[in-house]
Design an enzyme around this catalytic site. Structure first.
Site, PDB file in Angstrom:
ATOM      1  N   HIS A  13       0.815   7.229   0.956  1.00 43.80           N
ATOM      2  CA  HIS A  13       0.700   5.889   1.568  1.00 43.80           C
ATOM      3  C   HIS A  13       1.970   5.636   2.362  1.00 43.80           C
ATOM      4  CE1 HIS A  13      -0.515   1.413   1.248  1.00 43.80           C
ATOM      5  NE2 HIS A  13       0.531   1.474   2.056  1.00 43.80           N
ATOM      6  N   HIS A  15       3.718   3.967   6.168  1.00 48.13           N
ATOM      7  CA  HIS A  15       3.645   3.253   7.447  1.00 48.13           C
ATOM      8  C   HIS A  15       4.629   3.887   8.421  1.00 48.13           C
ATOM      9  CE1 HIS A  15       1.253  -0.075   5.784  1.00 48.13           C
ATOM     10  NE2 HIS A  15       1.928   0.190   4.679  1.00 48.13           N
ATOM     11  N   LEU A  16       4.104   4.471   9.487  1.00 51.92           N
ATOM     12  CA  LEU A  16       4.973   5.097  10.496  1.00 51.92           C
ATOM     13  C   LEU A  16       5.122   4.243  11.744  1.00 51.92           C
ATOM     14  CD1 LEU A  16       3.960   8.880  10.434  1.00 51.92           C
ATOM     15  CD2 LEU A  16       6.066   7.846   9.568  1.00 51.92           C
ATOM     16  N   ARG A  17       4.255   3.213  11.882  1.00 47.53           N
ATOM     17  CA  ARG A  17       4.291   2.356  13.088  1.00 47.53           C
ATOM     18  C   ARG A  17       4.048   3.201  14.353  1.00 47.53           C
ATOM     19  NH1 ARG A  17       3.832  -1.381   9.191  1.00 47.53           N
ATOM     20  NH2 ARG A  17       5.808  -2.099   8.335  1.00 47.53           N
ATOM     21  N   ASN A  41      -2.474   0.164  10.047  1.00 45.87           N
ATOM     22  CA  ASN A  41      -2.314  -1.256  10.398  1.00 45.87           C
ATOM     23  C   ASN A  41      -1.354  -1.454  11.563  1.00 45.87           C
ATOM     24  OD1 ASN A  41      -0.130  -0.540   8.715  1.00 45.87           O
ATOM     25  ND2 ASN A  41       0.121  -2.626   7.946  1.00 45.87           N
ATOM     26  N   HIS A 136      -6.156  -2.100  -0.304  1.00 45.40           N
ATOM     27  CA  HIS A 136      -5.061  -3.043  -0.554  1.00 45.40           C
ATOM     28  C   HIS A 136      -5.650  -4.062  -1.530  1.00 45.40           C
ATOM     29  CE1 HIS A 136      -1.293  -5.241   0.403  1.00 45.40           C
ATOM     30  NE2 HIS A 136      -2.002  -6.180  -0.202  1.00 45.40           N
ATOM     31  N   HIS A 174      -0.769   1.283  -4.113  1.00 43.27           N
ATOM     32  CA  HIS A 174       0.425   0.556  -4.574  1.00 43.27           C
ATOM     33  C   HIS A 174       0.141  -0.448  -5.700  1.00 43.27           C
ATOM     34  CE1 HIS A 174      -1.161  -2.247  -1.651  1.00 43.27           C
ATOM     35  NE2 HIS A 174      -0.632  -1.660  -0.613  1.00 43.27           N
ATOM     36  N   LEU A 219       4.579  -6.413  -0.226  1.00 41.57           N
ATOM     37  CA  LEU A 219       3.274  -6.764  -0.801  1.00 41.57           C
ATOM     38  C   LEU A 219       2.563  -5.499  -1.246  1.00 41.57           C
ATOM     39  CD1 LEU A 219       2.170  -9.554   1.697  1.00 41.57           C
ATOM     40  CD2 LEU A 219       2.694  -9.821  -0.742  1.00 41.57           C
ATOM     41  N   ASP A 247       4.536   3.680   0.323  1.00 47.88           N
ATOM     42  CA  ASP A 247       4.375   2.423   1.058  1.00 47.88           C
ATOM     43  C   ASP A 247       5.662   2.080   1.812  1.00 47.88           C
ATOM     44  OD1 ASP A 247       3.134   0.195   2.085  1.00 47.88           O
ATOM     45  OD2 ASP A 247       3.350  -1.016   0.263  1.00 47.88           O
ATOM     46  N   HIS A 251      10.476  -2.630   8.823  1.00 46.39           N
ATOM     47  CA  HIS A 251      10.525  -3.787   9.732  1.00 46.39           C
ATOM     48  C   HIS A 251      11.975  -3.916  10.162  1.00 46.39           C
ATOM     49  CE1 HIS A 251       6.521  -5.433   8.679  1.00 46.39           C
ATOM     50  NE2 HIS A 251       6.783  -4.986   7.463  1.00 46.39           N
TER      51      HIS A 251
END
Ligand code: NCD
Ligand code: ZN
Length: 346
Positions: A13, A15-17, A41, A136, A174, A219, A247, A251
């Site tokens: 899980h 997030h690489l953006r 996302n 999620h 998560h 989250l 996860d 940011h």
């Protein structure tokens, strides 16, 4: 000096953006991890097979020379998702799962699902073809306390869904509660749960006591200490139903340290060292390889990785950069708040 050698791990899980952020964070994962399940996302989200193929191309283009990394793509489930496109995505071999975000549950979830009935044809198709659903697992009802949203999701959404579609393969992403830990073992090899690094380290006091710590806000939000302890027992249990999904969710600091700060902890840089620390504390170093490198591939029906990583426990603590530099500003690296002596050697 104590050392451990593990099969090269995967992150189930991540997030690489996109764009500048992708270029900045991708090496932090690719340095240690062979593969990762890539969260969809983005804005706009990765909805179709064509979107996923294009995003995969951008990830491979951003990978520095000499690094080897395989992104395992996911599709963002919307009320407009076409079951036939999901079937093609599954058959392509590039897309490994579909992600359910209840609309409004977390970062960039506006395009998510409001009414599960509307995506039932997609879920039925997934059950038929064996495509996993990554969830999620939080309800979004404003009446439900944020600390209860995972447990209520299990009772009111996940369990009814699994009773209706028993063949559907589900990953509870998560998990953060003892309820999540308990439920994840109820479905045999059709159900599993990922656990993040930071939820093995944080409870809600770390976020809120003695000042608000925006870099610990993610989250699902970290819960009471008893839940953190349940997660530690699960992760270190050796049970193949639990595996690592960091996860890691970058940011820029300006959006974390903000009147309405974004959710997400950026843990890609130091996850492996932190996990070795946690597993050693739980006298379970011999189970780290299962959690980080074996249980995930077994659930997803993939081979384990060929390569190895070696961790060394040295007298000097690890020193990580406070943050990584991106064209959009700095991103703070997760600070566990205690010294860690397990260095990744290779
Ligand atoms: C994630 C993000 O920033 O995309 N944030 C987080 O707190 N984990 C979204 C998510 O996985 O919920
Ligand atoms: Zn996430």
């Amino acid at each position: 000096m104590q050392t451990i050698t593990l099969t090269r791990p995967d992150d189930w899980h991540l997030h690489l953006r996109d764009g500048a952020m992708l270029r900045a964070v991708l090496p932090e994962s690719a340095r240690h991890f062979a593969r990762a399940i890539i969260m969809p996302n983005l804005v706009p989200p990765v909805v179709t097979l064509a979107d996923a193929v294009a995003y995969r191309g951008r990830i491979m283009d951003a990978l520095p020379e000499g690094m080897v990394f395989e992104p395992l793509m996911t599709l963002y489930l919307t009320e407009g998702t076409d079951p036939a496109d999901v079937a093609r995505a599954h058959a392509s071999g590039l897309v490994k799962a579909v992600k359910l975000y209840p609309a409004g549950a977390t970062t960039n979830s506006q395009s998510g699902v409001r009414d599960l009935a509307r995506v039932m044809p997609v879920l039925e198709k997934m059950a038929e073809i064996g495509m996993p659903l990554c969830t999620h697992g939080e309800v979004t009802d404003p009446q439900v306390d944020i600390f209860d949203r995972e447990a209520v999701f299990i009772d009111t959404v996940l369990d009814p869904l699994r009773r209706r579609l028993p063949a559907l393969r589900v990953v509870m992403e998560h998990i953060t509660t003892e309820e999540g830990v308990a439920y994840a073992v109820e479905g045999g090899d059709r159900l599993a749960a990922t656990i993040t690094t930071h939820h093995l380290i944080l409870n809600r006091n770390h976020i809120l006591a003695g000042g608000i710590r925006p870099h610990y806000y993610c989250l699902p939000v970290a819960k009471r200490e008893k839940h953190r302890l349940a997660l530690r027992r699960a992760a270190t249990s050796g049970n193949p139903r639990y595996f690592l999904g960091t996860d890691s969710a970058p940011h820029v600091d300006a959006l974390k340290e903000h009147a309405c700060g974004c959710a997400g902890c950026f843990t890609a840089t130091n996850t492996l060292s932190l996990l070795a620390h946690v597993f050693e504390q739980e006298a379970a170093l011999d189970r780290l390889e299962g959690f980080a490198a074996q249980n995930g591939p077994a659930f997803y029906g993939l081979p384990v990785n060929g390569g190895k990583v070696r961790l060394e426990k040295r007298p000097d603590p690890c020193v990580w950069p406070k943050g990584i530099v991106t064209e959009n500003g700095p991103v703070t690296v997760f600070d566990p708040g205690f010294p860690v002596y397990w260095h990744v050697a290779t």
